[in-house]
Design a protein around this motif. Structure first.
Motif, PDB file in Angstrom:
ATOM      1  N   LYS A   6       0.789  -1.232   0.000  1.00 21.08           N
ATOM      2  CA  LYS A   6       0.000   0.000   0.000  1.00 21.08           C
ATOM      3  C   LYS A   6       0.825   1.286   0.000  1.00 21.08           C
ATOM      4  N   SER A   7       2.107   1.226   0.352  1.00 23.07           N
ATOM      5  CA  SER A   7       2.901   2.451   0.500  1.00 23.07           C
ATOM      6  C   SER A   7       3.061   3.177  -0.835  1.00 23.07           C
ATOM      7  N   LEU A   8       2.868   4.508  -0.788  1.00 14.76           N
ATOM      8  CA  LEU A   8       2.944   5.330  -1.994  1.00 14.76           C
ATOM      9  C   LEU A   8       4.056   6.366  -1.880  1.00 14.76           C
ATOM     10  N   SER A   9       4.620   6.732  -3.007  1.00 12.82           N
ATOM     11  CA  SER A   9       5.619   7.800  -3.045  1.00 12.82           C
ATOM     12  C   SER A   9       4.918   9.154  -2.997  1.00 12.82           C
ATOM     13  N   ALA A  10       5.711  10.226  -2.925  1.00 11.71           N
ATOM     14  CA  ALA A  10       5.138  11.571  -2.915  1.00 11.71           C
ATOM     15  C   ALA A  10       4.365  11.861  -4.198  1.00 11.71           C
ATOM     16  N   LEU A  11       4.714  11.129  -5.252  1.00 10.03           N
ATOM     17  CA  LEU A  11       4.020  11.314  -6.538  1.00 10.03           C
ATOM     18  C   LEU A  11       2.850  10.358  -6.709  1.00 10.03           C
ATOM     19  N   GLY A  12       2.569   9.569  -5.663  1.00  7.00           N
ATOM     20  CA  GLY A  12       1.429   8.661  -5.736  1.00  7.00           C
ATOM     21  C   GLY A  12       1.725   7.319  -6.370  1.00  7.00           C
ATOM     22  N   GLU A  13       3.013   7.041  -6.617  1.00 12.19           N
ATOM     23  CA  GLU A  13       3.383   5.755  -7.211  1.00 12.19           C
ATOM     24  C   GLU A  13       3.537   4.709  -6.106  1.00 12.19           C
ATOM     25  N   ASN A  14       3.133   3.473  -6.400  1.00 15.01           N
ATOM     26  CA  ASN A  14       3.242   2.414  -5.408  1.00 15.01           C
ATOM     27  C   ASN A  14       4.701   2.007  -5.248  1.00 15.01           C
ATOM     28  N   LEU A  15       5.213   2.139  -4.020  1.00 19.82           N
ATOM     29  CA  LEU A  15       6.633   1.868  -3.771  1.00 19.82           C
ATOM     30  C   LEU A  15       6.961   0.381  -3.883  1.00 19.82           C
ATOM     31  N   GLY A  16       6.021  -0.484  -3.500  1.00 16.53           N
ATOM     32  CA  GLY A  16       6.247  -1.918  -3.641  1.00 16.53           C
ATOM     33  C   GLY A  16       6.392  -2.318  -5.099  1.00 16.53           C
ATOM     34  N   VAL A  17       5.594  -1.715  -5.953  1.00 13.91           N
ATOM     35  CA  VAL A  17       5.694  -1.981  -7.394  1.00 13.91           C
ATOM     36  C   VAL A  17       7.045  -1.502  -7.915  1.00 13.91           C
ATOM     37  N   GLU A  18       7.499  -0.340  -7.433  1.00 14.32           N
ATOM     38  CA  GLU A  18       8.813   0.154  -7.852  1.00 14.32           C
ATOM     39  C   GLU A  18       9.921  -0.835  -7.470  1.00 14.32           C
ATOM     40  N   VAL A  19       9.823  -1.401  -6.271  1.00 10.81           N
ATOM     41  CA  VAL A  19      10.817  -2.384  -5.827  1.00 10.81           C
ATOM     42  C   VAL A  19      10.811  -3.600  -6.747  1.00 10.81           C
ATOM     43  N   LEU A  20       9.632  -4.095  -7.065  1.00 17.09           N
ATOM     44  CA  LEU A  20       9.539  -5.282  -7.922  1.00 17.09           C
ATOM     45  C   LEU A  20      10.016  -4.979  -9.336  1.00 17.09           C
ATOM     46  N   ASN A  21       9.765  -3.783  -9.833  1.00 14.48           N
ATOM     47  CA  ASN A  21      10.280  -3.412 -11.159  1.00 14.48           C
ATOM     48  C   ASN A  21      11.800  -3.375 -11.152  1.00 14.48           C
ATOM     49  N   PHE A  22      12.383  -2.864 -10.069  1.00 19.82           N
ATOM     50  CA  PHE A  22      13.843  -2.861  -9.958  1.00 19.82           C
ATOM     51  C   PHE A  22      14.368  -4.293  -9.897  1.00 19.82           C
ATOM     52  N   TYR A  23      13.737  -5.140  -9.106  1.00 18.01           N
ATOM     53  CA  TYR A  23      14.166  -6.534  -8.973  1.00 18.01           C
ATOM     54  C   TYR A  23      14.092  -7.246 -10.331  1.00 18.01           C
ATOM     55  N   LYS A  24      13.061  -6.911 -11.101  1.00 15.72           N
ATOM     56  CA  LYS A  24      12.845  -7.578 -12.398  1.00 15.72           C
ATOM     57  C   LYS A  24      13.915  -7.200 -13.417  1.00 15.72           C
ATOM     58  N   ILE A  25      14.544  -6.045 -13.254  1.00 18.65           N
ATOM     59  CA  ILE A  25      15.597  -5.632 -14.184  1.00 18.65           C
ATOM     60  C   ILE A  25      16.654  -6.723 -14.324  1.00 18.65           C
ATOM     61  N   PHE A  26      16.943  -7.402 -13.211  1.00 13.27           N
ATOM     62  CA  PHE A  26      18.024  -8.393 -13.205  1.00 13.27           C
ATOM     63  C   PHE A  26      17.616  -9.724 -13.851  1.00 13.27           C
ATOM     64  N   SER A  27      16.361  -9.839 -14.232  1.00 11.04           N
ATOM     65  CA  SER A  27      15.944 -11.034 -14.983  1.00 11.04           C
ATOM     66  C   SER A  27      15.583 -10.674 -16.427  1.00 11.04           C
ATOM     67  N   THR A  28      15.719  -9.389 -16.773  1.00 13.20           N
ATOM     68  CA  THR A  28      15.370  -8.936 -18.133  1.00 13.20           C
ATOM     69  C   THR A  28      16.550  -8.181 -18.748  1.00 13.20           C
ATOM     70  N   SER A  29      16.509  -6.854 -18.716  1.00  9.12           N
ATOM     71  CA  SER A  29      17.522  -6.061 -19.420  1.00  9.12           C
ATOM     72  C   SER A  29      18.925  -6.222 -18.833  1.00  9.12           C
ATOM     73  N   ARG A  30      19.015  -6.500 -17.529  1.00 10.98           N
ATOM     74  CA  ARG A  30      20.324  -6.709 -16.901  1.00 10.98           C
ATOM     75  C   ARG A  30      20.428  -8.132 -16.352  1.00 10.98           C
ATOM     76  N   LYS A  31      19.983  -9.082 -17.141  1.00 13.24           N
ATOM     77  CA  LYS A  31      19.975 -10.463 -16.663  1.00 13.24           C
ATOM     78  C   LYS A  31      21.376 -10.903 -16.253  1.00 13.24           C
ATOM     79  N   SER A  32      21.460 -11.377 -14.997  1.00 10.76           N
ATOM     80  CA  SER A  32      22.778 -11.703 -14.450  1.00 10.76           C
ATOM     81  C   SER A  32      22.831 -13.075 -13.781  1.00 10.76           C
ATOM     82  N   TRP A  33      21.784 -13.872 -13.927  1.00  5.00           N
ATOM     83  CA  TRP A  33      21.739 -15.181 -13.273  1.00  5.00           C
ATOM     84  C   TRP A  33      21.279 -16.226 -14.279  1.00  5.00           C
ATOM     85  N   ASN A  34      21.869 -17.411 -14.226  1.00  6.47           N
ATOM     86  CA  ASN A  34      21.459 -18.518 -15.083  1.00  6.47           C
ATOM     87  C   ASN A  34      20.336 -19.268 -14.369  1.00  6.47           C
TER      88      ASN A  34
END
Length: 456
Positions: free
Chosen positions: A243-271
């Motif tokens: 439920k936590s939101l940023s000052a701009l109203g963006e969901n912070l949990g979603v931001e965390v998951l988008n960052f985590y997903k970077i490492f399985s997509t554009s910056r894939k670093s694990w086999n």
């Protein structure tokens, strides 16, 4: 004539036996009775009691000298130390706490305490007041061990998540500066990722982005959420990490998951065909591995020659007053059940163990165990300097003042609690990597987590 003599003899015999029992304090009479009354009131003979102590991880040899020392100082108190198996340990503890057959001291994970508290006694003020407690131990203890002005456990160790790395892999890649922020980590882990001609990863930079086969991925998620200052629970103790939101109203949990997903997509670093991150790290195929200190023993058990380095985890920013330093704690503590008939004696023994010289002795005994380079990290603030130069533990102690903790801890051996939440988070990450409805997946994980907590 004979009958009165027999009766008189029996009476005298009974009186003699009664006198002997009173004088030996087997029978106690009130003090207002003349001559024989009050014989027991000044009795200083120690009461014989046995404290049953359920523990994990540490074997008896590493604590027995301290038990012997305590028993010599407290005649009549015996400590029955039992090293328990971790399999189904939480379930066994929970079942026994609800009965009169409970042990007197039980080691539990810090995240279990809120859900076992109704069965636990609080640390008595005369043994350690809350004020002294907070001056002695790290602030993270308040996250899970504190309620209604009282503490319900004493820690004999502290632990959390640190960044392990392979010194050789970093040196070969020309990396001389460890990443201190997640943006730096993103670049360094990509540089450390190698692929073959078929684009298969042969050397992984990090495990981020994935969940299957990744030890402590849930701790990493907890760390990332906490660093974004996301509340895991609201003031009513309801799950709120979705439920936590940023000052701009963006969901912070979603931001965390988008960052985590970077490492399985554009910056894939694990086999993701590999089955175990710890094994990959021990085999020299993984550059960075996030884990608590006890995993060092597992790693050296597989490869004692691994060029291991350990550093604090990356932060969102460094030296930014608006971005606090946040780290992730996961550790074990000692509790005393309400049903124990010897609560005071049990807390006195735990207070004894938590003293500086006794923690140092336990550490020394553990460190002398073959194949073990260190003991459990000290939980006391005033012992931080003693581990400041320890190559394996200094990072954990540096982070300890800023640890936070919640029920996303891995390797806690509790099928009804953290283990179930970890499975829910694994399902969420798998869905995030396959789809785009991240807010929905986050909401679903929060709802399922709440159901688990409600069931306890």
């Amino acid at each position: 004539m004979k009958r009165p003599l027999v009766i008189a003899a029996l009476v005298l015999l009974i009186l003699a036996v009664f006198f002997i029992l009173v004088m030996n304090k087997i029978i106690c009479l009130p003090s207002w009775l003349p001559l024989l009354g009050g014989q027991c009131e000044n009795d200083t003979t120690p009461k014989e009691i046995t404290l049953t102590y359920w523990s994990l991880w540490e074997n008896a040899a590493n604590i027995q000298p301290l038990i012997d020392k305590y028993q010599s100082l407290h005649p009549g108190v015996h400590i029955d130390f039992q090293q328990r198996e971790p399999v189904n340990y939480f379930e066994t503890v929970r079942a026994r706490l609800a009965t009169e057959l409970t042990p007197d001291i039980i080691r539990v994970h810090n995240t279990w305490v809120p859900y076992l508290r109704k069965y636990l006694s609080a640390v008595p003020n005369e043994i350690m007041s809350p004020e002294v407690y907070e001056q002695t131990f790290y602030p993270v203890t308040k996250d899970t061990l504190y309620a209604d002005g009282k503490y319900y456990a004493i820690p004999l160790e502290i632990d959390g998540l640190a960044m392990m790395y392979n010194k050789t892999l970093l040196s070969e890649a020309g990396i001389t500066q460890l990443p201190r922020t997640w943006d730096e980590f993103k670049e360094v882990s990509a540089k450390l990722t190698k692929k073959d001609a078929a684009e298969n990863i042969t050397q992984a930079g990090t495990t981020l982005g994935y969940a299957r086969g990744i030890e402590h991925f849930s701790d990493i998620l907890g760390l990332l959420l906490a660093q974004r200052q996301i509340d895991f629970e609201d003031k009513n103790h309801r799950v709120s990490f979705h439920k936590s939101l940023s000052a701009l109203g963006e969901n912070l949990g979603v931001e965390v998951l988008n960052f985590y997903k970077i490492f399985s997509t554009s910056r894939k670093s694990w086999n993701d065909s590999w089955d175990c991150a710890l094994d990959a790290f021990a085999e020299g195929k993984l550059a960075f591995f996030f884990a608590p200190s006890f995993r060092v023993l597992d790693i050296f058990g597989k490869n004692p020659n691994l060029p291991l380095g350990i550093a604090p985890v990356p932060q969102l920013a460094i030296d930014d007053p608006e971005t606090p330093t946040v780290n992730w704690g996961t550790f074990w503590v000692e509790t005393v059940p309400k049903h124990s008939p010897y609560q005071k004696e049990a807390w006195e023994f735990l207070s004894f163990l938590s003293q500086k010289e006794n923690l140092a002795e336990m550490f020394r005994l553990a460190q002398n165990t073959p194949g073990r380079p260190f003991g459990e990290p000290y939980p006391r603030r005033d012992m931080a300097e003693e581990l400041a130069n320890n190559q394996y533990l200094s990072a954990y102690i540096i982070q300890a003042p800023t640890y936070t903790s919640w029920n996303m801890a891995d390797a806690t051996h509790d099928e009804l609690l953290n283990d179930r939440i970890v499975k829910i988070l694994q399902e969420m990450i798998n869905k995030v990597n396959r789809g785009a409805k991240i807010q929905d997946y986050l909401n679903e994980a929060a709802a399922k987590t709440q159901q688990i907590l409600d069931s306890l």
